[in-house]
Design an enzyme around this catalytic site. Structure first.
Site, PDB file in Angstrom:
ATOM      1  N   GLU A 137       3.838  -5.648  -6.078  1.00 30.10           N
ATOM      2  CA  GLU A 137       4.416  -3.756  -6.006  1.00 30.10           C
ATOM      3  C   GLU A 137       5.351  -3.076  -5.679  1.00 30.10           C
ATOM      4  OE1 GLU A 137       0.839  -1.969  -4.722  1.00 30.10           O
ATOM      5  OE2 GLU A 137       0.763  -2.175  -3.096  1.00 30.10           O
ATOM      6  N   ARG A 162       3.469 -10.455 -20.771  1.00 33.27           N
ATOM      7  CA  ARG A 162       2.985 -10.153 -20.803  1.00 33.27           C
ATOM      8  C   ARG A 162       2.601  -9.796 -18.926  1.00 33.27           C
ATOM      9  NH1 ARG A 162      -1.289 -10.174 -25.256  1.00 33.27           N
ATOM     10  NH2 ARG A 162       0.116 -10.601 -27.027  1.00 33.27           N
ATOM     11  N   GLY A 180      -6.611   1.838   3.411  1.00 31.05           N
ATOM     12  CA  GLY A 180      -7.265   0.717   2.597  1.00 31.05           C
ATOM     13  C   GLY A 180      -8.424   0.112   3.211  1.00 31.05           C
ATOM     14  N   ASP A 228      -2.113  -6.649   3.761  1.00 30.38           N
ATOM     15  CA  ASP A 228      -0.532  -6.925   3.123  1.00 30.38           C
ATOM     16  C   ASP A 228      -0.625  -7.402   4.433  1.00 30.38           C
ATOM     17  OD1 ASP A 228      -0.772  -4.871   1.480  1.00 30.38           O
ATOM     18  OD2 ASP A 228       0.158  -3.550   1.655  1.00 30.38           O
ATOM     19  N   GLU A 284      -1.429   0.681  10.289  1.00 39.27           N
ATOM     20  CA  GLU A 284      -0.403   1.093  10.613  1.00 39.27           C
ATOM     21  C   GLU A 284      -0.323   2.926  10.825  1.00 39.27           C
ATOM     22  OE1 GLU A 284       2.369   1.660   7.990  1.00 39.27           O
ATOM     23  OE2 GLU A 284       4.330   2.238   9.709  1.00 39.27           O
ATOM     24  N   THR A 322      -5.509  -5.031   7.159  1.00 37.04           N
ATOM     25  CA  THR A 322      -4.810  -5.129   6.548  1.00 37.04           C
ATOM     26  C   THR A 322      -4.050  -6.433   5.554  1.00 37.04           C
ATOM     27  OG1 THR A 322      -2.562  -4.387   5.488  1.00 37.04           O
ATOM     28  CG2 THR A 322      -2.334  -5.027   7.507  1.00 37.04           C
ATOM     29  N   MET A 377      -0.276  -6.798  -4.362  1.00 38.42           N
ATOM     30  CA  MET A 377      -0.605  -5.592  -3.304  1.00 38.42           C
ATOM     31  C   MET A 377       0.329  -6.334  -2.408  1.00 38.42           C
ATOM     32  SD  MET A 377      -3.713  -3.666  -3.270  1.00 38.42           S
ATOM     33  CE  MET A 377      -4.137  -2.413  -4.045  1.00 38.42           C
ATOM     34  N   GLY A 378       1.259  -5.294  -1.806  1.00 36.33           N
ATOM     35  CA  GLY A 378       2.460  -5.473  -0.614  1.00 36.33           C
ATOM     36  C   GLY A 378       2.992  -4.317  -1.114  1.00 36.33           C
ATOM     37  N   ARG A 379       3.072  -3.455  -0.345  1.00 34.19           N
ATOM     38  CA  ARG A 379       3.818  -1.915   0.060  1.00 34.19           C
ATOM     39  C   ARG A 379       5.147  -2.066   0.015  1.00 34.19           C
ATOM     40  NH1 ARG A 379       2.611   3.880  -0.629  1.00 34.19           N
ATOM     41  NH2 ARG A 379       1.160   3.038  -1.886  1.00 34.19           N
TER      42      ARG A 379
END
Ligand code: F6P
Length: 353
Positions: free
Chosen positions: A233, A277, A16, A139, A115, A137, A181-183
């Site tokens: 996420e 919301r 990404g 993240d 990674e 990244t 974000m933040g897998r």
């Protein structure tokens, strides 16, 4: 042994994109050309470039003016040569990368990535490819470095969004859920949530209960202020993650995350009777101009990486330790993801309720 006096350096950006990639490329090329007399070859779209021999010219004029620009002038992809099947002539992906780099006269490679990209870089060392890695990244979940560039920009973007959401949430007496974000790691959620005074911060490292979140939400409404819930996420429930089944995958097999914010908004509305919301920040966090912190970190990483090439110090990744930029074995960097440690959860909890 390669003569470092006639070095031709290949550069690629994989995975990404993130703000600061162009600042790294600029620093590498400027110092490499001006101080060491090196030539550079840009490899397009991550590992696809060396796999297919697809290149782009990379000299001082190509990097002029790119310092504040987001994205990457080299393009990126999640292509993994190690996962490629054998070519018609029987060569593996790793062999094709090695052979194409040799044909291009590239005798050192700088791989900028997370990674996956750095995992390939570490492996290619076994095939005689001389690589230096640079961690990237948004993240911030790469081991062996305190920070990756791109993270600070993403946090600032998320913080500003949450600041804005506070005022509209209060005007309408709504709960607003912000999905960031933040897998695998909750660094963006934690830092943006702390910086912007979120009511609840939910991270992948700490599975949560919807009931507990709803009780915090109700408590916040009792103070006459509106709750803001920041959720990474990749955050997961303590029980019943059935809503996650059948999440789509991208062309490289990675699960395409997203949806937890809307899921939570629906649950909060159902269980508290308050309007809720969801806002998904998505790729806005990855685009656009880097912050000063990320520009400086990216530039320092680029300078150190090209110095590592000059020293013949391959198989290393540059890293930030405290305030120092150092070199660490690539293998160390990819061994383990850097997750938010338990002692930091407590800091997030200060903001609960
Ligand atoms: O790895 C960084 C990251 O921003 C993750 O937080 C996110 O899940 C992923 O990239 C999204 O990637 P893509 O743009 O390929 O869907």
């Amino acid at each position: 042994m390669t003569s470092v006096a006639r070095m031709r350096v290949g550069v690629l950006t994989g995975g990404g994109d993130c703000p600061g990639l162009n600042a790294v490329i600029r620093a590498l090329v400027r110092r490499g050309v001006k101080d060491y007399g090196y030539e550079f070859v840009g490899l397009r779209d991550g590992w696809r470039g060396p796999l297919e021999g697809d290149t782009i010219p990379l000299d001082v004029s190509a990097v002029r003016g790119i310092l504040p620009r987001g994205g990457t002038i080299l393009g990126t992809s999640r292509t993994n040569p190690l996962a490629e099947g054998a070519a018609e002539d029987g060569r593996s992906g790793a062999e094709r990368v090695r052979d194409n780099l040799a044909a291009l006269g590239v005798n050192a490679l700088v791989a900028i990535g997370g990674e996956d990209t750095l995992g390939v870089a570490a492996h290619l060392g076994d095939w005689g490819v001389q690589v230096v890695g640079i961690p990237k990244t948004i993240d911030n979940d790469l081991g062996a470095t305190d920070y990756t560039f791109g993270f600070d920009t993403a946090v600032n973007i998320a913080m500003e969004a949450i600041d804005r959401l506070h005022t509209t949430a209060e005007s309408h007496h709504r709960a607003l859920i912000v999905e960031v974000m933040g897998r695998n790691a909750g660094w963006i959620a934690l830092h943006a949530g702390m910086a912007a005074g979120a009511s609840v911060i939910l991270i992948p490292e700490r599975p949560f209960s919807v009931e507990q979140v709803c009780s915090y939400v109700k408590r916040r409404f009792q103070t006459r202020y509106a709750p803001i819930v920041v959720v990474a996420e990749g955050a997961r429930l303590q029980q019943d993650n059935a809503w996650l089944t059948d999440q789509p995958r991208d062309e490289f097999g990675h699960v395409r995350l997203g949806g937890i914010g809307q899921f939570l908004a629906d649950e909060i509305e159902k269980r508290t009777g308050k309007e809720a919301r969801a806002t998904v920040l998505g790729h806005i966090q990855r685009g656009g101009t880097p912050t000063a912190f990320d520009r400086v970190l990216a530039t320092r990483f680029g300078l150190e990486a090209i110095d590592a090439v000059k020293d013949g110090d391959f198989g290393k990744m540059v890293a930030l330790r405290g305030t120092q930029v150092v070199r660490v074995p690539l293998i160390e960097a990819i061994r383990e993801l850097k997750r938010v440690p338990p002692e930091r959860y407590a800091e997030a909890e200060v903001f609960f309720g």
